[in-house]
Design a protein around this motif. Structure first.
Motif, mmCIF file in Angstrom:
data_model
loop_
_atom_site.group_PDB
_atom_site.id
_atom_site.type_symbol
_atom_site.label_atom_id
_atom_site.label_comp_id
_atom_site.label_asym_id
_atom_site.label_seq_id
_atom_site.Cartn_x
_atom_site.Cartn_y
_atom_site.Cartn_z
ATOM 1 N N ASN A 95 -35.946 22.976 22.306
ATOM 2 C CA ASN A 95 -36.187 23.738 20.924
ATOM 3 C C ASN A 95 -37.708 22.651 20.961
ATOM 4 O OD1 ASN A 95 -37.118 24.959 18.730
ATOM 5 N ND2 ASN A 95 -35.961 24.160 17.191
ATOM 6 N N PHE A 96 -38.767 23.363 22.211
ATOM 7 C CA PHE A 96 -39.876 22.591 21.869
ATOM 8 C C PHE A 96 -41.067 23.521 21.246
ATOM 9 C CE2 PHE A 96 -38.026 20.263 26.145
ATOM 10 C CZ PHE A 96 -38.167 18.542 24.822
ATOM 11 N N ALA A 97 -41.362 23.022 20.595
ATOM 12 C CA ALA A 97 -42.926 23.891 19.702
ATOM 13 C C ALA A 97 -43.565 24.116 20.581
ATOM 14 C CB ALA A 97 -43.582 22.864 19.244
ATOM 15 N N VAL A 98 -43.536 23.649 21.814
ATOM 16 C CA VAL A 98 -44.386 24.481 22.918
ATOM 17 C C VAL A 98 -43.761 26.243 23.677
ATOM 18 C CG1 VAL A 98 -46.779 22.954 22.808
ATOM 19 C CG2 VAL A 98 -44.115 22.817 24.311
ATOM 20 N N LEU A 99 -42.421 25.277 23.764
ATOM 21 C CA LEU A 99 -41.750 26.510 24.452
ATOM 22 C C LEU A 99 -41.819 27.658 23.345
ATOM 23 C CD1 LEU A 99 -39.140 24.631 25.974
ATOM 24 C CD2 LEU A 99 -41.494 25.332 27.144
ATOM 25 N N ARG A 100 -41.522 27.262 22.275
ATOM 26 C CA ARG A 100 -40.683 27.998 21.510
ATOM 27 C C ARG A 100 -41.961 29.030 20.815
ATOM 28 N NH1 ARG A 100 -39.384 24.065 17.832
ATOM 29 N NH2 ARG A 100 -41.665 24.302 16.796
#
Length: 242
Positions: free
Chosen positions: A127-132
């Motif tokens: 759940n990494f921000a840049v992926l989300r």
């Protein structure tokens, strides 16, 4: 034209992981610039989170990529924490297409870096921000661990070249080799392309292509993946010659 966004992790006040003389923010920026050059040369349009030692919030990174309307987001990092090996991540909840893209990138990177004794830690979700927060398919790549014997590998220019080559090969497998910016002469054989004889016509500017085979001087370019096409000189594609 297919658009690729390259996110060099960390930057500015955020150094990222450090160890054995390696600083993540500097290493990933150098890799990002190398990737940019290679992808542009392959015919892709490339956007960059940063091109210098600048700090950007995670949400700003995603916002810039979304505004660029990228087709693929690649976030470049290396690891710390005592482990060994390369791994990559996609978001915890993604379409099946994103997982297939991850497999393609992972396969191509691993094919080129295992000869450096870089361990394969596998494909993960997080759940990494840049992926989300990115609107396109997104992958975060961890090139190795700076605080273990991986550091020696990470410092190697040959490893860095192979790491980039694996990513570029994966992108080509996914999207083809971008598009030709200019027409290039089409030939029946590689030798014909080198000599300029037996021309079959021209590959029109803006054609989306896949590389079927490659030699030192020529490419066999096809519009249908997996099917042989015509030979062209590498020096002609995207240069406007002929």
């Amino acid at each position: 034209m297919t658009k690729i966004w390259i996110d060099a992790g960390h930057g500015g006040k955020d150094s990222g992981a450090t160890g054995n003389g390696l600083v993540e923010k500097n290493w990933v920026l150098a890799i990002a610039k190398q990737l940019q050059t290679e992808l542009v040369n392959a015919g892709f349009e490339v956007g960059m989170t940063r091109t210098n030692d600048t700090f950007l919030e995670l949400s700003e990174r995603a916002k810039k990529a979304n505004g660029f309307k990228a087709d693929l987001f690649l976030s470049i990092h290396f690891n710390a924490g005592g482990g060994k090996g390369y791994e990559d991540y996609i978001y915890t909840s993604t379409p099946a297409k994103t997982a297939e893209i991850q497999k393609t990138i992972h396969k191509n990177v691993i094919a080129r870096i295992t000869k450096h004794d870089m361990r394969d830690r596998g494909m993960e979700k997080a759940n990494f921000a840049v992926l989300r927060e990115t609107a396109m398919d997104a992958i975060l790549l961890e090139a190795g661990f700076c605080d273990t014997t991986d550091a020696t590998i990470l410092k190697s220019p040959v490893y860095q070249q192979d790491f980039c080559a694996g990513i570029v090969a994966g992108v080509k497998d996914i999207f083809g080799s971008g598009v030709t910016k200019y027409q290039a002469g089409k030939f029946s054989t590689s030798n014909d392309a080198i000599s300029g004889k037996n021309i079959k016509g021209y590959l029109a500017a803006g054609t989306k292509v896949f590389v079927y085979k490659e030699t030192e001087k020529t490419l066999n370019i096809t519009t249908t993946k997996g099917i042989p096409g015509s030979w062209v000189l590498k020096t002609e594609v995207n240069t406007g010659k002929r």
